[in-house]
Motif scaffolding. Structure first.
Motif, PDB file in Angstrom:
ATOM      1  N   LEU A 139       0.792  -1.067  -0.001  1.00 13.42           N
ATOM      2  CA  LEU A 139      -0.017   0.062  -0.112  1.00 13.42           C
ATOM      3  C   LEU A 139       0.986   1.133  -0.092  1.00 13.42           C
ATOM      4  CD1 LEU A 139      -2.617  -0.766   2.604  1.00 13.42           C
ATOM      5  CD2 LEU A 139      -2.864  -1.208   0.162  1.00 13.42           C
ATOM      6  N   PRO A 140       0.971   1.978  -0.831  1.00  8.92           N
ATOM      7  CA  PRO A 140       0.795   1.770  -2.458  1.00  8.92           C
ATOM      8  C   PRO A 140       2.000   1.232  -2.714  1.00  8.92           C
ATOM      9  CG  PRO A 140       1.402   4.182  -1.948  1.00  8.92           C
ATOM     10  CD  PRO A 140       1.159   3.638  -0.513  1.00  8.92           C
ATOM     11  N   ALA A 141       1.966   0.546  -3.932  1.00  8.26           N
ATOM     12  CA  ALA A 141       3.014  -0.289  -4.444  1.00  8.26           C
ATOM     13  C   ALA A 141       4.178   0.479  -4.864  1.00  8.26           C
ATOM     14  CB  ALA A 141       2.597  -1.358  -5.016  1.00  8.26           C
ATOM     15  N   VAL A 142       3.592   1.548  -5.788  1.00  7.67           N
ATOM     16  CA  VAL A 142       4.606   2.430  -6.526  1.00  7.67           C
ATOM     17  C   VAL A 142       4.068   3.699  -6.540  1.00  7.67           C
ATOM     18  CG1 VAL A 142       5.307   2.587  -8.899  1.00  7.67           C
ATOM     19  CG2 VAL A 142       5.065   0.465  -8.175  1.00  7.67           C
ATOM     20  N   ALA A 143       5.331   4.689  -6.241  1.00  5.05           N
ATOM     21  CA  ALA A 143       5.208   5.970  -6.241  1.00  5.05           C
ATOM     22  C   ALA A 143       5.872   6.335  -7.595  1.00  5.05           C
ATOM     23  CB  ALA A 143       5.865   6.798  -5.139  1.00  5.05           C
ATOM     24  N   GLU A 154       1.806  14.509 -14.592  1.00  3.69           N
ATOM     25  CA  GLU A 154       0.977  14.258 -13.280  1.00  3.69           C
ATOM     26  C   GLU A 154       0.705  13.059 -13.142  1.00  3.69           C
ATOM     27  OE1 GLU A 154      -1.895  17.055 -12.904  1.00  3.69           O
ATOM     28  OE2 GLU A 154      -1.405  18.653 -14.176  1.00  3.69           O
ATOM     29  N   VAL A 155       1.152  12.560 -11.737  1.00  3.46           N
ATOM     30  CA  VAL A 155       0.672  11.094 -11.368  1.00  3.46           C
ATOM     31  C   VAL A 155      -0.897  11.438 -10.887  1.00  3.46           C
ATOM     32  CG1 VAL A 155       1.016   9.216  -9.941  1.00  3.46           C
ATOM     33  CG2 VAL A 155       3.120  10.478 -11.041  1.00  3.46           C
ATOM     34  N   GLU A 156      -1.616  10.814 -11.436  1.00  2.00           N
ATOM     35  CA  GLU A 156      -3.311  10.926 -10.831  1.00  2.00           C
ATOM     36  C   GLU A 156      -3.360   9.644  -9.946  1.00  2.00           C
ATOM     37  OE1 GLU A 156      -5.077  13.366 -11.863  1.00  2.00           O
ATOM     38  OE2 GLU A 156      -3.967  14.074 -13.429  1.00  2.00           O
ATOM     39  N   THR A 157      -2.765   8.499 -10.233  1.00  2.00           N
ATOM     40  CA  THR A 157      -3.234   7.201  -9.540  1.00  2.00           C
ATOM     41  C   THR A 157      -1.721   6.326  -9.525  1.00  2.00           C
ATOM     42  OG1 THR A 157      -5.449   7.284 -10.160  1.00  2.00           O
ATOM     43  CG2 THR A 157      -4.530   5.115  -8.883  1.00  2.00           C
ATOM     44  N   ASN A 158      -1.447   5.956  -8.336  1.00  2.00           N
ATOM     45  CA  ASN A 158      -0.041   5.264  -8.166  1.00  2.00           C
ATOM     46  C   ASN A 158      -0.386   3.698  -8.299  1.00  2.00           C
ATOM     47  OD1 ASN A 158       1.587   7.349  -7.036  1.00  2.00           O
ATOM     48  ND2 ASN A 158       1.128   6.967  -4.977  1.00  2.00           N
ATOM     49  N   LEU A 159       0.271   3.164  -9.163  1.00  2.00           N
ATOM     50  CA  LEU A 159       0.232   1.651  -9.300  1.00  2.00           C
ATOM     51  C   LEU A 159       0.121   0.933  -7.732  1.00  2.00           C
ATOM     52  CD1 LEU A 159       0.253  -0.794 -10.981  1.00  2.00           C
ATOM     53  CD2 LEU A 159       2.427  -0.814 -11.082  1.00  2.00           C
ATOM     54  N   ASP A 160      -0.686   0.227  -7.592  1.00  2.00           N
ATOM     55  CA  ASP A 160      -1.009  -0.342  -6.016  1.00  2.00           C
ATOM     56  C   ASP A 160      -1.607  -1.716  -6.145  1.00  2.00           C
ATOM     57  OD1 ASP A 160      -1.848  -0.768  -3.449  1.00  2.00           O
ATOM     58  OD2 ASP A 160      -2.789   1.040  -3.143  1.00  2.00           O
ATOM     59  N   PHE A 161      -0.806  -2.630  -5.690  1.00  2.00           N
ATOM     60  CA  PHE A 161      -1.297  -4.044  -5.688  1.00  2.00           C
ATOM     61  C   PHE A 161      -1.994  -4.340  -4.401  1.00  2.00           C
ATOM     62  CE2 PHE A 161       0.508  -6.214  -9.389  1.00  2.00           C
ATOM     63  CZ  PHE A 161       1.309  -5.413  -9.955  1.00  2.00           C
ATOM     64  N   ASP A 162      -2.425  -3.436  -3.724  1.00  2.00           N
ATOM     65  CA  ASP A 162      -3.014  -3.439  -2.429  1.00  2.00           C
ATOM     66  C   ASP A 162      -2.436  -4.531  -1.468  1.00  2.00           C
ATOM     67  OD1 ASP A 162      -5.201  -2.911  -0.467  1.00  2.00           O
ATOM     68  OD2 ASP A 162      -6.309  -4.338  -1.331  1.00  2.00           O
ATOM     69  N   ARG A 163      -3.305  -5.792  -1.232  1.00  2.38           N
ATOM     70  CA  ARG A 163      -2.926  -6.596  -0.332  1.00  2.38           C
ATOM     71  C   ARG A 163      -2.599  -7.958  -1.091  1.00  2.38           C
ATOM     72  NH1 ARG A 163      -2.674  -5.309   5.141  1.00  2.38           N
ATOM     73  NH2 ARG A 163      -3.671  -3.322   5.367  1.00  2.38           N
ATOM     74  N   GLY A 196      -8.953  -5.981  -2.832  1.00  2.00           N
ATOM     75  CA  GLY A 196     -10.118  -5.413  -3.646  1.00  2.00           C
ATOM     76  C   GLY A 196      -9.904  -4.111  -3.903  1.00  2.00           C
ATOM     77  N   ARG A 197      -8.643  -3.312  -3.318  1.00  2.00           N
ATOM     78  CA  ARG A 197      -8.279  -1.954  -3.610  1.00  2.00           C
ATOM     79  C   ARG A 197      -7.174  -1.735  -4.578  1.00  2.00           C
ATOM     80  NH1 ARG A 197      -8.251   0.504   2.172  1.00  2.00           N
ATOM     81  NH2 ARG A 197      -6.704  -1.467   2.224  1.00  2.00           N
ATOM     82  N   ALA A 198      -6.660  -2.884  -5.191  1.00  2.00           N
ATOM     83  CA  ALA A 198      -5.761  -2.986  -6.155  1.00  2.00           C
ATOM     84  C   ALA A 198      -6.110  -2.148  -7.241  1.00  2.00           C
ATOM     85  CB  ALA A 198      -5.327  -4.051  -6.674  1.00  2.00           C
ATOM     86  N   MET A 199      -4.945  -1.190  -7.654  1.00  2.00           N
ATOM     87  CA  MET A 199      -5.361  -0.063  -9.015  1.00  2.00           C
ATOM     88  C   MET A 199      -4.237   0.102  -9.782  1.00  2.00           C
ATOM     89  SD  MET A 199      -7.348   3.289  -7.169  1.00  2.00           S
ATOM     90  CE  MET A 199      -5.867   3.472  -6.038  1.00  2.00           C
ATOM     91  N   ALA A 200      -4.461   0.229 -11.248  1.00  2.00           N
ATOM     92  CA  ALA A 200      -3.630   0.409 -12.228  1.00  2.00           C
ATOM     93  C   ALA A 200      -3.046   1.750 -11.877  1.00  2.00           C
ATOM     94  CB  ALA A 200      -4.145   0.130 -13.588  1.00  2.00           C
ATOM     95  N   GLY A 201      -2.093   2.304 -12.257  1.00  2.00           N
ATOM     96  CA  GLY A 201      -1.418   3.546 -12.066  1.00  2.00           C
ATOM     97  C   GLY A 201      -2.144   4.397 -13.266  1.00  2.00           C
ATOM     98  N   ARG A 244       7.648  -0.027  -1.458  1.00  2.00           N
ATOM     99  CA  ARG A 244       7.575   0.849  -2.068  1.00  2.00           C
ATOM    100  C   ARG A 244       9.007   1.261  -3.056  1.00  2.00           C
ATOM    101  NH1 ARG A 244       3.561   4.016   0.669  1.00  2.00           N
ATOM    102  NH2 ARG A 244       3.140   3.243   2.623  1.00  2.00           N
ATOM    103  N   GLY A 245       8.475   1.950  -4.276  1.00  2.00           N
ATOM    104  CA  GLY A 245       9.614   2.461  -5.108  1.00  2.00           C
ATOM    105  C   GLY A 245       9.313   3.544  -5.931  1.00  2.00           C
ATOM    106  N   ASP A 246      10.078   3.971  -6.521  1.00  2.00           N
ATOM    107  CA  ASP A 246       9.868   5.069  -7.691  1.00  2.00           C
ATOM    108  C   ASP A 246      10.443   4.569  -8.790  1.00  2.00           C
ATOM    109  OD1 ASP A 246       8.857   6.765  -5.516  1.00  2.00           O
ATOM    110  OD2 ASP A 246      11.077   7.333  -5.248  1.00  2.00           O
ATOM    111  N   PHE A 247      10.008   5.280  -9.911  1.00  2.00           N
ATOM    112  CA  PHE A 247      10.396   4.921 -11.235  1.00  2.00           C
ATOM    113  C   PHE A 247      10.324   6.044 -12.063  1.00  2.00           C
ATOM    114  CE2 PHE A 247       7.131   3.826 -14.271  1.00  2.00           C
ATOM    115  CZ  PHE A 247       6.103   3.565 -13.477  1.00  2.00           C
TER     116      PHE A 247
END
Length: 172
Positions: A7-11, A48-57, A87-92, A162-165
């Motif tokens: 949470l969140p997986a990628v900034a 602009e990053v609107e949503t971070n890539l997030d694999f949730d749990r 259930g809250r996983a989201m594509a970036g 967490r990680g950046d790219f």
């Protein structure tokens, strides 16, 4: 059964656009190249990053290896020791702003390393986006795209990662 939290997986980080710079002539016979309307722009590119890539749990069964795939369209798939994605996983989601109608080149990394707050490392690769083959900024001055990837886990990893790219954007 363990739960691996991401949470969140990628900034997301980004690179600034390298705009053409005037070149001074080195001799009287040399002439500095002039910018053409196709390569010169008064509107800089902004990312602009609107949503971070997030694999949730992720739920892990045992200490084996496995993977979780999150597609740009939000689709989810697991294999190996990974049993489910939260259930809250989201594509970036990224929005590029710039000169309307301009073609752009967008470079995404091949892989991303994520580091745990209590140690450990996991890797996301197979980064994919829903960008068209030849992306172009829309008439409204914006181009939005989504991205996802495949997260690989092995052994007894546990915790928040967490990680950046970097995302490169250039006018064509």
């Amino acid at each position: 059964m363990r739960i691996l939290s991401l949470l969140p997986a990628v900034a997301l980080g980004f690179a600034a656009l390298a705009l053409p710079q005037p070149v001074a002539a080195q001799c009287r016979l040399c002439v500095a190249p002039t910018a053409t309307p196709e390569t010169d722009s008064t509107i800089p590119v902004k990312l602009e990053v609107e949503t971070n890539l997030d694999f949730d749990r992720l739920v892990l069964a045992g200490g084996g290896a496995g993977s979780a795939t999150l597609g740009p369209d939000g689709s989810r798939q697991t294999s190996g020791a990974v049993m489910s994605i939260g259930g809250r996983a989201m594509a970036g989601t990224v929005t590029v702003r710039g000169e309307p109608g301009r073609a752009v080149r967008i470079g995404l990394p091949q892989s991303i390393s994520l580091f745990g707050t209590s140690g450990g490392e996991v890797r996301i690769d197979s980064i994919r986006s829903d960008l068209p083959t030849l992306p172009r900024i829309g008439a409204n001055g914006m181009l939005s795209f989504r991205f996802g990837g495949e997260l690989h886990v092995a052994g007894t990893v546990d915790g928040d990662f967490r990680g950046d790219f970097q995302v490169d954007v250039d006018y064509l």
